[in-house]
Enzyme design. Structure first.
Site, short mmCIF file in Angstrom:
data_model
loop_
_atom_site.label_atom_id
_atom_site.label_comp_id
_atom_site.label_asym_id
_atom_site.label_seq_id
_atom_site.Cartn_x
_atom_site.Cartn_y
_atom_site.Cartn_z
N TYR A 53 0.83 -1.20 0.00
CA TYR A 53 0.00 0.00 0.00
C TYR A 53 0.86 1.25 0.00
O TYR A 53 1.81 1.38 0.79
CB TYR A 53 -0.92 0.03 1.22
CG TYR A 53 -1.86 1.22 1.18
CD1 TYR A 53 -2.91 1.25 0.25
CD2 TYR A 53 -1.68 2.31 2.01
CE1 TYR A 53 -3.76 2.35 0.17
CE2 TYR A 53 -2.52 3.41 1.94
CZ TYR A 53 -3.56 3.42 1.02
OH TYR A 53 -4.39 4.50 0.93
N GLN A 96 -10.09 0.17 2.50
CA GLN A 96 -10.67 -0.72 1.48
C GLN A 96 -9.59 -1.43 0.68
O GLN A 96 -9.79 -2.58 0.24
CB GLN A 96 -11.63 0.04 0.56
CG GLN A 96 -11.07 1.26 -0.13
CD GLN A 96 -11.22 2.54 0.68
OE1 GLN A 96 -11.20 2.54 1.89
NE2 GLN A 96 -11.40 3.66 -0.04
N ASN A 109 -2.66 6.36 7.08
CA ASN A 109 -3.23 7.09 8.21
C ASN A 109 -3.80 6.12 9.25
O ASN A 109 -3.59 4.91 9.17
CB ASN A 109 -4.30 8.08 7.72
CG ASN A 109 -5.43 7.37 6.98
OD1 ASN A 109 -5.63 6.16 7.10
ND2 ASN A 109 -6.18 8.13 6.19
N THR A 116 2.81 9.75 10.78
CA THR A 116 4.23 9.84 11.09
C THR A 116 4.52 10.54 12.41
O THR A 116 3.72 11.35 12.90
CB THR A 116 4.99 10.55 9.95
OG1 THR A 116 6.39 10.39 10.13
CG2 THR A 116 4.66 12.03 9.93
N GLN A 139 8.59 16.59 9.57
CA GLN A 139 7.61 15.53 9.75
C GLN A 139 6.22 16.08 10.02
O GLN A 139 5.22 15.47 9.64
CB GLN A 139 8.06 14.60 10.89
CG GLN A 139 9.36 13.87 10.60
CD GLN A 139 9.35 13.17 9.26
OE1 GLN A 139 8.59 12.23 9.03
NE2 GLN A 139 10.21 13.61 8.33
N HIS A 168 3.80 16.35 7.04
CA HIS A 168 3.05 15.23 6.48
C HIS A 168 1.55 15.34 6.71
O HIS A 168 0.75 15.03 5.82
CB HIS A 168 3.53 13.92 7.11
CG HIS A 168 4.74 13.35 6.48
ND1 HIS A 168 4.73 12.68 5.28
CD2 HIS A 168 6.03 13.33 6.90
CE1 HIS A 168 5.96 12.28 4.99
NE2 HIS A 168 6.76 12.66 5.95
N GLU A 171 8.81 6.34 15.97
CA GLU A 171 9.00 5.86 14.60
C GLU A 171 10.38 6.30 14.10
O GLU A 171 11.18 5.51 13.64
CB GLU A 171 7.91 6.42 13.71
CG GLU A 171 8.06 6.05 12.24
CD GLU A 171 7.12 6.82 11.34
OE1 GLU A 171 6.91 6.36 10.20
OE2 GLU A 171 6.59 7.88 11.75
N HIS A 172 10.63 7.61 14.18
CA HIS A 172 11.92 8.18 13.82
C HIS A 172 12.51 8.83 15.08
O HIS A 172 11.84 9.65 15.71
CB HIS A 172 11.80 9.28 12.76
CG HIS A 172 11.01 8.89 11.55
ND1 HIS A 172 9.67 9.24 11.40
CD2 HIS A 172 11.35 8.21 10.43
CE1 HIS A 172 9.24 8.78 10.24
NE2 HIS A 172 10.23 8.15 9.62
N ASP A 223 13.93 9.16 4.58
CA ASP A 223 12.71 9.16 3.77
C ASP A 223 12.98 8.89 2.30
O ASP A 223 12.13 8.36 1.60
CB ASP A 223 11.99 10.51 3.91
CG ASP A 223 11.23 10.64 5.21
OD1 ASP A 223 10.97 9.62 5.85
OD2 ASP A 223 10.90 11.79 5.59
N GLU A 238 3.96 -36.06 29.90
CA GLU A 238 2.91 -35.15 29.44
C GLU A 238 1.57 -35.87 29.26
O GLU A 238 0.60 -35.27 28.78
CB GLU A 238 3.33 -34.48 28.13
CG GLU A 238 4.52 -33.53 28.31
CD GLU A 238 4.79 -32.67 27.09
OE1 GLU A 238 4.21 -32.94 26.02
OE2 GLU A 238 5.58 -31.71 27.22
N HIS A 295 2.35 -40.29 21.49
CA HIS A 295 3.54 -39.66 20.92
C HIS A 295 4.73 -40.61 20.99
O HIS A 295 5.47 -40.78 20.01
CB HIS A 295 3.88 -38.37 21.70
CG HIS A 295 3.03 -37.21 21.36
ND1 HIS A 295 1.67 -37.20 21.54
CD2 HIS A 295 3.35 -35.97 20.85
CE1 HIS A 295 1.18 -36.02 21.18
NE2 HIS A 295 2.18 -35.27 20.74
#
Length: 467
Positions: free
Chosen positions: A148, A212, A241, A264, A286, A289, A355-356, A389, A443, A448
Site C-alpha cells: 500500500y 478498502q 493514516n 508519522t 515531519q 506530512h 518511529e523516527h 525518507d 505429558e 507420541h
C-alpha cells in the site's frame, strides 16, 4: 558563506504565537509506565472511533467486492470507477512522462535501497546434532504480497520503493500495489506513483485507497462479468493514516502485516550542543506530512527548548504547508519533554518508542547505542529523517504509536518465512527414542512415544523392509 551543521545557528527573530507545549518531568522518578503516560501522544479514543468505521469498510468489501470499492472511490475520492486495475499503457505513459531529475533521484534511491535489502537476507542454516541428525532452517519467500502506498496530502513515490525493493530482494514472485485514485488524474493514482511502480517492473497496480485497499488485499475479490478479480495476498505492507493502520490490525491473522505504520512521528533527543534551527527544521519536516503528525523534542536543556520554540514559530510561518505544520505542532501529540539529564532522556525515548528518533547530542553515536526502542535512529547532525525518507538506503515504513517497542520496520524478513526441516536417520532417532517416550509419558501423551517405538517394531523397519 553557507552555514553548515557544525557552524553556529543563525539568528532568528522571536515569535510567540505557536502553541508547542512543554511536559516537564525533571525531578520526578518516573517508572516506564509513568514516562509512557507523560510523553506527548495523540488523544485517546481516535483508534476506537476508527475501528468501527474500518470494520464497516472491511465488511462491505468482503460482501460486495468491486461494487463496494466503486462506492468508496466515489464517496472518499470523488472518482467514478468501473474497475480499479491500472492499465498497462497508463503505467508506461507515466514512466515516459516522468521528470528526468525525479527519475534520476528515484533510480539512486532504488540503487541504495537494493544494496541494503540484498544484504539483509538471512542465510539458511543446517545444524548437525549428531550423526544422521540434521535440523535446518530455510528462509522461503511468501508467494504473494499486497503493498500500500498512501495518497492524501502528499505524493509518495518513495513509499513505492520502500515497499517493492525488499519484496523483490526476498524473492516474492507476485506483487500487487494499491494507491488511492486521484480525481485530478482521471481516477488513477498520481502519475509519479505509477512511474515509480513501472520503474521497478510492477505491473499489477490498483487505484484503491485506505482501509478498502487493505481489505481487498487480505480477502481478495472474485472476478465477475469477464472482469479479473483480485487474488488474496499472504502479506500486506505499507504506511498510511489511522484508518490504514487500523485495517492492518483488524486483518492481522488473516494475512501477515509489517507493522502498524500510521501517521508519522519524530522524536529528537538533544542536549545543549544541538543547533536550535536544525532541531526545528527536522520537527517541521515531519509535521509537514499531516495535521496529526507528532513532533517531539526530548532535552535536558531548557535554553535549547526555548530557542527551538522560538525558531519553530518563524519556520512554521514561512513553510509552504504552514497551516498543516502549525496544527501538527500545536496538537497534543507534539511538544517538548524536559528531562533531568541524558539518562532520563534516553529512558523517555525508550518509553516513547518513536518511529523516527534523531540523536543530536555530544557523542551522538554512543548515545544512540543505548536506545532500545525506535523504528529507526538517525545519528548526528548529518543524518536527518529526510535522508531516511528518500536516499539513505534504509526503509521508511516504520512502526508508530509506540509499537516500535515490539515491532520492526519493513525489511526483507517481512516477506520471508523461516521453515524448519527435520531429517533424522534410523540410528539418530533410536538415540533419542527413550527420551521421547519418557517425555510423552510425563505429558500424558503416550501415543507420541508409541509413534516412535512403532518404527522399531521387531521384524520391520520404518521403510517397510525387513529390519
Amino acid at each position: 558563506m553557507t552555514p553548515t551543521a557544525d557552524s553556529p545557528a543563525p539568528t532568528v527573530p522571536a515569535t510567540t504565537d505557536l502553541q508547542f507545549r512543554t511536559v516537564d518531568v525533571r525531578g520526578q522518578r518516573l517508572s516506564l509506565a509513568g514516562l509512557r503516560a507523560a510523553v506527548p501522544r495523540a488523544q485517546q479514543g481516535t483508534v476506537a472511533d476508527a475501528e468501527d468505521k474500518v470494520q464497516a469498510i472491511i465488511s462491505a468489501v468482503r460482501s460486495r467486492g468491486f461494487e463496494a470499492l466503486s462506492e468508496f472511490a466515489r464517496n472518499f475520492d470523488g472518482v467514478d470507477q468501473v474497475h480499479p486495475r491500472v492499465p498497462a499503457e497508463a503505467l508506461a505513459a507515466a514512466l515516459d512522462g516522468l521528470d528526468p531529475a525525479v527519475r534520476a533521484a528515484l533510480e539512486e534511491s532504488i540503487r541504495r535501497a537494493r544494496l541494503f535489502a540484498d544484504a539483509q537476507r538471512p542465510a539458511d542454516t543446517d545444524v548437525e546434532l549428531g550423526e544422521g541428525a540434521v535440523v535446518s532452517q530455510n528462509w522461503v519467500p511468501v508467494a504473494r504480497v499486497g503493498l500500500y502506498v498512501p495518497g492524501g496530502l502528499a505524493v509518495y513515490p518513495s513509499s513505492v520503493i520502500m515497499n517493492v525493493v525488499p519484496a523483490l530482494a526476498a524473492g516474492v514472485e507476485s506483487i500487487a500495489l494499491a494507491s488511492p485514485p486521484q480525481k485530478d488524474f482521471g481516477g488513477l493514482p498520481h502519475p509519479t506513483i505509477l512511474a515509480a511502480a513501472a520503474l521497478l517492473g510492477i505491473e499489477e497496480v490498483y487505484a484503491i485507497g485506505g482501509a478498502q485497499a487493505i481489505a481487498a488485499f487480505a480477502y481478495g475479490i472474485p472476478g465477475a462479468d469477464g472482469e479479473a478479480g483480485i487474488d488474496p495476498v499472504d502479506v500486506v505492507t505499507g504506511p498510511g493514516n489511522i484508518f490504514v493502520a487500523t485495517a492492518k490490525r483488524l486483518v492481522k491473522g488473516v494475512v501477515g502485516i509489517d507493522s502498524e505504520a500510521g501517521t508519522t512521528e519524530i522524536a529528537i533527543l538533544a542536549d545543549a550542543t544541538a543547533r536550535p534551527d536544525l532541531v526545528a527544521a527536522d520537527l517541521i519536516s515531519q509535521a509537514e506530512h499531516d495535521p496529526k503528525a507528532a513532533s517531539v523534542l526530548i532535552t535536558d536543556s531548557a535554553d535549547l527548548a526555548a530557542d527551538v520554540r522560538r525558531v519553530l514559530g518563524v519556520l512554521a510561518a514561512a513553510t509552504k504547508h504552514s497551516a498543516r505544520v502549525r496544527e501538527a505542532l500545536s496538537g497534543p501529540q507534539s511538544g517538548v519533554v524536559l528531562v533531568e539529564d541524558l539518562a532520563q532522556g534516553i529512558a523517555a525515548c525508550d518509553a516513547y518508542a518513536a518511529e523516527h528518533l534523531e540523536i543530536m547530542t555530544a557523542d551522538a553515536a554512543a548515545v544512540a547505542a543505548k536506545i532500545r526502542n525506535a523504528g529507526a535512529i538517525f545519528v548526528g547532525n548529518y543524518s536527518p529523517v529526510s535522508l531516511g525518507d528518500y536516499c539513505a538506503g534504509s526503509n521508511h515504513v516504520l512502526p508508530t504509536s509506540g509499537t516500535a517497542a515490539f515491532s520492526s520496520g519493513l525489511n526483507v524478513t517481512t516477506f520471508l518465512r523461516a521453515i524448519q526441516v527435520v531429517n533424522y536417520s534410523r540410528d539418530a532417532l533410536a538415540e533419542v527414542s527413550d527420551h521421547i517416550v519418557s517425555l510423552s509419558g510425563a505429558e500424558d501423551l503416550p501415543a507420541h512415544g508409541e509413534a516412535v517405538t512403532a518404527r522399531f517394531a521387531a521384524g520391520k523397519s520404518a521403510d517397510g523392509h525387513g529390519a
